[in-house]
Design an enzyme around this catalytic site. Structure first.
Site, PDB file in Angstrom:
ATOM      1  N   ASP A 344     -32.982 -12.229 -34.818  1.00  0.00           N
ATOM      2  CA  ASP A 344     -32.351 -11.163 -35.255  1.00  0.00           C
ATOM      3  C   ASP A 344     -33.243  -9.610 -34.866  1.00  0.00           C
ATOM      4  OD1 ASP A 344     -30.835 -12.278 -36.865  1.00  0.00           O
ATOM      5  OD2 ASP A 344     -32.166 -12.409 -38.479  1.00  0.00           O
ATOM      6  N   SER A 369     -35.728  -4.301 -33.864  1.00  0.00           N
ATOM      7  CA  SER A 369     -35.144  -5.137 -35.117  1.00  0.00           C
ATOM      8  C   SER A 369     -33.794  -4.857 -35.464  1.00  0.00           C
ATOM      9  CB  SER A 369     -36.315  -4.398 -36.185  1.00  0.00           C
ATOM     10  OG  SER A 369     -35.687  -5.370 -37.522  1.00  0.00           O
ATOM     11  N   ARG A 370     -32.902  -5.814 -35.629  1.00  0.00           N
ATOM     12  CA  ARG A 370     -31.375  -5.556 -35.512  1.00  0.00           C
ATOM     13  C   ARG A 370     -31.043  -5.585 -37.236  1.00  0.00           C
ATOM     14  NH1 ARG A 370     -31.746  -9.934 -31.580  1.00  0.00           N
ATOM     15  NH2 ARG A 370     -31.359  -8.905 -29.736  1.00  0.00           N
ATOM     16  N   VAL A 371     -32.289  -5.932 -38.165  1.00  0.00           N
ATOM     17  CA  VAL A 371     -31.759  -6.108 -39.447  1.00  0.00           C
ATOM     18  C   VAL A 371     -32.871  -5.116 -40.175  1.00  0.00           C
ATOM     19  CG1 VAL A 371     -31.670  -7.499 -41.531  1.00  0.00           C
ATOM     20  CG2 VAL A 371     -30.996  -8.369 -39.383  1.00  0.00           C
TER      21      VAL A 371
END
Length: 514
Positions: A344, A369-371
């Site tokens: 992620d 950071s995709r989350v």
């Protein structure tokens, strides 16, 4: 003898034989036995055992075990879970009727074990609650919940700019000796008093490196909530292969109890190489860079087990920090691209920044950071937007400034501000920072309180500033950890405390000449 008496005698004999047959208990139990055909480095070929199942545990002499991996018509390819020095062609092999499992439970906390669950420290036998298979299916989509709680690493550059949430998978990658393990260990140290169980899985690391990590964890009191799973560099490739799966099953036990867990895989490059070695020895067809075609699958089925469970299943979480090593900064190689797509987000560590002394050497431009942004504390969100923009502008302008271009005052000011941000994001190893301390430093950076401080005094000024963090009012600290952003009054209160401390370090501007 009369026929009537003969019939009675025959009936009594028949009844006696029937009772004897019903009460008969065999002294020998049937078992299926195979034989070793050949022994390679960590791999054995076995004949017989037609009833063996995929990944079934097989027993060899001298309490040596293996996993049935290649099920061919005439033979079985077996991955050994130990050394093959005492194994010979013709030795018997037995089916066990079970898959490989590992002990799990509270008794493992504070222990150092191998992937089979055997102790490697001097604290005696392992006490455990039960055993779990090392290969378990990942939680279903409907069993997962949104990642919304931050996992604080204690590192300013990560918590502010590339935040991580509980239940996220954040890849740490970079060349050799760029500080990848240091980031993971700092994150473990920062979980003290945060109700997070940590699992550190060392895969094919040097014994001296693992000993250093364990010593640091003990010195900082982190072994009180940490489990260390070690597959050393001189272990068989089979043990290196199963190590991350065993560590994940140990971590999942606590997640299913409703607890938050952090697991570090150090590192999956060695894991991929161990699997490549086993696959080539088992004569599986090689593909790109000699890795087998299912190399993506062995990592995806591992990392998909990291998640945040919904409240019906206890609400526990498993956060994964896999580490991989790049060669010559090539993040587009086979294994790095595989893992970047599985995770992620990633923290990329630049060797150039490391050589310049910018530690941790996180390249903000290549990290994402995709989350975690959704899980980041609102107190950080109100600060980091301006910080990231100013730092990006600085990096772009700095490259032009190297050519000796004549710069205007505004550009000089942006470069000067960016240098202070880069210096302020530096952090010594094994010294994670609390959230209020980070907020105070980041606010001071964003508002230019460090801009008039000489670069060689930045570290001293920051240390002095951190001593004032305990003067932040309790109600502001409560709001820092809440789901609300800091008000202008809160920010001003923190800045007044910071300005009072930093004023003694700031250079006074020289008076203008007439």
């Amino acid at each position: 003898m009369p026929s009537g008496e003969l019939n009675k005698t025959l009936k009594r004999t028949f009844d006696k034989l029937t009772r004897s047959r019903e009460n008969y208990v065999p002294s020998l139990t049937p078992r299926e036995v195979g034989y070793v055909m050949s022994v390679s480095s960590g791999v054995v070929r076995v004949s017989g055992l037609q009833g063996a199942g995929f990944e079934e545990l097989l027993k060899f002499p001298n309490d040596l075990f293996g996993i049935a991996y290649n099920l061919d018509e005439s033979e079985i390819g077996v991955i050994l879970l130990g050394e093959d020095t005492d194994l010979s062609v013709g030795d018997e092999v037995e089916l066990t009727g079970r898959v490989l499992d590992v002990p799990v439970g509270e008794g493992l906390i504070g222990r150092v074990i191998n992937p089979l669950g055997k102790p490697m420290d001097d604290k005696g036998n392992i006490t455990f609650n039960k055993r779990l298979p090392i290969q378990r299916p990942a939680p279903a989509i409907m069993d997962r919940a949104e990642v919304r709680v931050p996992l604080q690493t204690g590192l300013k550059v990560v918590d502010a700019l590339i935040p991580i949430g509980r239940g996220q998978r954040e890849l740490i990658l970079g060349d050799r000796q760029t500080g990848k393990t240091a980031i993971a260990i700092d994150t473990i140290l920062n979980q003290n008093d945060k109700n997070v169980i940590c699992v550190y899985c060392a895969i094919s690391q040097r014994s001296s490196s693992v000993a250093k990590v364990i010593a640091n964890l003990k010195d900082k009191g982190a072994m009180e909530y940490t489990i260390v799973v070690v597959a050393e560099g001189n272990n068989s490739p089979g043990l290196k292969y199963i190590a991350p799966y065993a560590a994940t099953s140990i971590a999942e036990y606590f997640m299913e109890q409703g607890k938050d867990v952090l697991i570090v895989y150090d590192d999956l490059t060695h894991h991929a190489r161990a699997y490549r070695e086993l696959s080539l020895l088992l004569r599986r067809p090689p593909g790109r860079e000699a890795f087998p075609g299912d190399i993506f699958y062995i990592h995806s089925k591992l990392l998909e087990r990291a998640t945040h469970l919904n409240e019906d299943l206890g609400g526990g979480s498993l956060t994964a920090l896999p580490i991989i090593e790049t060669e010559a900064q090539n993040i587009s190689a086979y294994i790095p691209t595989n893992l970047i797509s599985i995770n992620d987000g990633q923290l990329y560590l630049s060797p150039k920044l490391f050589e310049q002394g910018v530690l941790p050497a996180v390249d903000i431009g290549k990290s994402v950071s995709r989350v975690g942004g959704k899980a980041q504390l609102p107190a950080f969100q109100s600060i980091t937007g301006n910080l990231k923009l100013a730092y990006s502008q600085f990096e772009e302008l700095e490259s032009f400034a190297r050519f000796g271009t004549r710069l205007d005052d505004d550009t000089k000011e942006k470069i000067n501000h960016g240098k202070r941000i880069r210096e302020g994001l530096k952090q010594p190893e094994l010294q994670p920072m609390a959230v209020p301390e980070q907020i105070m430093v980041l606010l001071a950076l964003t508002n230019g309180l460090f801009d008039t401080i000489p670069l060689d005094k930045m570290r001293e000024a920051e240390v002095s500033l951190l001593e004032k963090a305990n003067e932040i009012p309790e109600e502001i600290i409560d709001r820092i950890f809440s789901d609300k952003k800091l008000s202008d009054e809160d920010r001003q209160s923190i800045l007044e405390i910071a300005d009072e401390k930093l004023s003694s370090f700031q250079e006074k501007p020289e008076p203008k000449k007439n």
